[in-house]
Design a protein around this motif. Structure first.
Motif, short mmCIF file in Angstrom:
data_model
loop_
_atom_site.label_atom_id
_atom_site.label_comp_id
_atom_site.label_asym_id
_atom_site.label_seq_id
_atom_site.Cartn_x
_atom_site.Cartn_y
_atom_site.Cartn_z
N GLU A 1 0.81 -1.23 0.00
CA GLU A 1 0.00 0.00 0.00
C GLU A 1 0.84 1.27 0.00
O GLU A 1 0.43 2.30 0.55
CB GLU A 1 -0.97 0.00 1.19
CG GLU A 1 -1.96 -1.15 1.12
CD GLU A 1 -2.89 -1.26 2.31
OE1 GLU A 1 -2.97 -0.33 3.11
OE2 GLU A 1 -3.57 -2.31 2.41
N ALA A 2 2.01 1.21 -0.64
CA ALA A 2 2.89 2.38 -0.65
C ALA A 2 2.18 3.61 -1.21
O ALA A 2 2.30 4.71 -0.66
CB ALA A 2 4.14 2.07 -1.48
N GLU A 3 1.42 3.42 -2.26
CA GLU A 3 0.78 4.56 -2.93
C GLU A 3 -0.20 5.31 -2.03
O GLU A 3 -0.54 6.46 -2.30
CB GLU A 3 0.06 4.08 -4.19
CG GLU A 3 -1.21 3.33 -3.87
CD GLU A 3 -1.72 2.45 -5.00
OE1 GLU A 3 -0.91 1.75 -5.61
OE2 GLU A 3 -2.92 2.49 -5.26
N GLY B 1 5.87 5.01 1.72
CA GLY B 1 5.20 5.60 0.56
C GLY B 1 4.98 7.10 0.72
O GLY B 1 4.41 7.75 -0.15
N ALA B 2 5.46 7.64 1.85
CA ALA B 2 5.11 9.01 2.22
C ALA B 2 5.78 10.07 1.36
O ALA B 2 5.34 11.22 1.31
CB ALA B 2 5.44 9.26 3.69
N SER C 1 0.70 -2.66 -5.78
CA SER C 1 0.08 -1.44 -6.31
C SER C 1 -0.21 -1.70 -7.77
O SER C 1 0.52 -2.44 -8.42
CB SER C 1 1.03 -0.25 -6.20
OG SER C 1 0.55 0.83 -6.98
N VAL C 2 -1.27 -1.10 -8.29
CA VAL C 2 -1.54 -1.25 -9.72
C VAL C 2 -1.38 0.08 -10.45
O VAL C 2 -1.73 0.21 -11.61
CB VAL C 2 -2.95 -1.85 -9.99
CG1 VAL C 2 -2.98 -3.30 -9.53
CG2 VAL C 2 -4.04 -1.05 -9.29
N LEU C 3 -0.81 1.07 -9.77
CA LEU C 3 -0.58 2.36 -10.43
C LEU C 3 0.72 2.29 -11.23
O LEU C 3 1.78 1.96 -10.67
CB LEU C 3 -0.49 3.49 -9.41
CG LEU C 3 -1.77 3.85 -8.67
CD1 LEU C 3 -1.54 5.08 -7.80
CD2 LEU C 3 -2.92 4.08 -9.63
#
Ligand SMILES: *[C@@H]1O[C@H](CO)[C@@H](O)[C@H](O)[C@H]1NC(C)=O
Length: 385
Positions: free
Chosen positions: A312-314, A321-322, A354-356
């Protein structure tokens, strides 16, 4: 000529799609503790359903489908009493919660997907918080998914034979079957006791092996739990709520044990990675080395792992992810190299979460793309009253 034929073909296609779309008016649904009203303008048909004030109040739609089919469901509602929540129940099964933001007017909200049987189906909208107006529901056949590109080999060419076998197994069932899974062995056991079947996959968390937690006295049985599930033939996934190596606020609102959250630390991942001689870079490596010790215990037991670190980095709510995509991807690369090349861990299937596209570390270090889904209408919750 060709163009006009194409146009005709396209408009026929559009008509078929439109024909499959089903809109049902709430005033025609079977009421149970609810009434039909017309006082608030903007509804379709001849009115809307209101009076969701007791927890069992509901309206029941009957929906016919020509085959077993997945539909996108949307609900047209008005949230004139503020934000609310409702339950959607298909064919009397489990309920799925849908959030209604506050609105002044009738508005469509996505309620996820529903799988309908061939023939007649029931779809209930059940009170939950209540105090909203329902105008209609619309079901649209879900578009088929585009084919995914699947690599036949793992990124680590030295991956152990069991690890390769796990990956091949996943490919063999891809698009055909779903594996059940649970986070933590205790929940898998909870399910096994109640339904007599054990989930295929158990995920464990390396969180309490993070050095900045161990300093506070944490201990963990995550590896023992993983070994016990794997011994029964289960699949293991590992994630890591990585407590920041240093810079924990450790206040009442943000105690040391919430140190994986951005809000609980001033640890700056971009600054730490900018200079490999920096003391904080050294601390990152120290932490990775501590985690390697645990992963080696699984390797020694010949247990392959779906490894999903830096999840969940995004979202930005975890410190890794910050500072945006670049430091997160860089940290992923460091983690990959340190565990694969330095620690020679050959039991890991690398799962990026992530899927971004901007956040994708690249084909060289990623085996599987995953997504954490909190979207409404997908989760199942139990009606408690
Ligand atoms: C390391 O991180 C801590 C916590 O954010 C910070 O206070 C400190 O200045 C950093 N050290 C260096 C050398 O950048």
């Amino acid at each position: 000529m060709l163009v006009s034929r194409l146009k005709i073909a396209l408009s026929c296609f559009a008509a078929i799609v439109a024909a499959q779309k089903i809109t049902l008016e709430a005033e025609d649904a079977t009421p149970s503790g609810t009434t039909v009203d017309t006082a608030v303008a903007g509804y379709s048909g001849t009115g809307y359903a209101t009076g969701f004030d007791e927890s069992a109040d509901k309206i029941t739609f009957t929906v016919s489908s020509d085959s077993v089919k997945l539909y996108d469901l949307s609900i047209r509602y008005a949230g004139i009493y503020g934000e609310k929540r409702t339950y959607v129940v298909v064919n009397g099964g489990a309920s799925s919660e849908v959030y209604f933001p506050a609105t002044d007017a009738f508005t469509d909200v996505s309620a996820g997907q529903v799988l309908l049987n061939e023939g007649a189906n029931t779809l209930d909208i059940v009170s939950n918080w209540g105090w909203y107006l329902i105008d209609s529901i619309t079901l649209t056949p879900s578009p088929p998914r585009a084919p995914h590109s699947i690599s036949s080999s793992l990124v680590n060419s030295k991956a152990s034979s069991k690890t390769v076998a796990l990956y091949r197994y996943l490919i063999s069932i891809y698009g055909e079957k779903i594996l059940s899974g649970q986070q933590d062995l205790s929940w898998a056991n909870w399910i096994a006791e109640r339904v007599g079947k054990t989930p295929a996959l158990v995920s464990v968390d390396l969180m309490d092996y993070s050095p900045s937690r161990v300093e506070h006295g944490t201990t963990s049985t995550a590896i023992e739990d993983a070994i016990s599930h794997a011994k029964k033939g289960g699949i293991i996934s590992v994630l890591w709520h990585w407590n920041a190596p240093t810079g924990l606020y450790d206040t009442e609102e943000n105690p040391w044990w919430s140190g994986f959250y951005t809000r609980a630390t001033d640890f700056d991942i971009a600054a730490a990675l900018a200079d490999t001689t920096n003391a904080n870079y050294t601390l990152l490596i120290r932490d990775i080395d501590a985690i390697a010790v645990q992963l080696k215990r699984l390797q020694d037991a010949d247990i392959p792992v779906l490894f999903r670190p830096l999840h969940e980095a995004e979202g930005g709510w975890f410190w890794w992810g910050a500072k945006g995509a670049e430091p997160a991807k860089k940290l992923w690369g460091i983690l990959y190299e340190r565990l694969t090349d330095y620690h020679r861990l050959n039991n890991l299937v690398w799962v990026w979460n992530s899927v971004l596209p901007d956040w994708y570390p690249g084909d060289e270090t990623v085996d599987i793309l995953s997504a954490d889904v909190y979207a409404q209408g997908h989760g199942v919750s139990v009606i408690s009253k």
